[in-house]
Design a protein around this motif. Structure first.
Motif, short mmCIF file in Angstrom:
data_model
loop_
_atom_site.label_atom_id
_atom_site.label_comp_id
_atom_site.label_asym_id
_atom_site.label_seq_id
_atom_site.Cartn_x
_atom_site.Cartn_y
_atom_site.Cartn_z
N ASN A 55 3.17 4.58 -1.64
CA ASN A 55 2.52 5.22 -2.76
C ASN A 55 1.35 4.20 -2.96
O ASN A 55 0.20 4.78 -3.26
N ARG A 56 1.36 3.05 -2.99
CA ARG A 56 0.36 2.06 -3.34
C ARG A 56 -0.57 2.18 -1.91
O ARG A 56 -1.71 2.16 -2.29
N TYR A 57 -0.28 2.12 -1.09
CA TYR A 57 -0.92 2.31 0.09
C TYR A 57 -1.57 3.51 0.33
O TYR A 57 -2.69 3.38 0.64
N LYS A 58 -0.98 4.56 -0.03
CA LYS A 58 -1.70 5.94 0.05
C LYS A 58 -2.78 5.77 -1.00
O LYS A 58 -3.83 6.58 -0.62
N ALA A 59 -2.64 5.71 -2.15
CA ALA A 59 -3.59 5.42 -3.12
C ALA A 59 -4.89 4.35 -2.82
O ALA A 59 -5.91 4.81 -2.84
#
Length: 68
Positions: A55-59
């Motif tokens: 999720n953090r990487y995608k953001a």
């Protein structure tokens, strides 16, 4: 039986230590969720070694794509 005719047998437990050590660094920041290899195991070039918080990487990825 003469001393020179006695069979000699030795048992050794192998211990192999690598002469090389490497440091692993990431190109991105994120929370480590899992380690996908066992310590002291063989790894291959390109093999995924760690699982990070997607999720953090995608953001971060989406933010870069908006700026691009």
């Amino acid at each position: 039986m003469a001393y020179s005719q006695l069979p000699l047998e030795y048992t050794f437990l192998p211990c192999i230590v690598s002469g090389k050590q490497i440091d692993l660094r990431t190109d991105i920041n994120g929370v480590l969720e899992g380690i996908l290899f066992k310590e002291e195991s063989y790894v291959s070039k390109g093999q995924v070694l760690y699982d990070i918080d997607k999720n953090r990487y995608k953001a971060s990825y989406e933010q870069v794509m908006v700026q691009w």
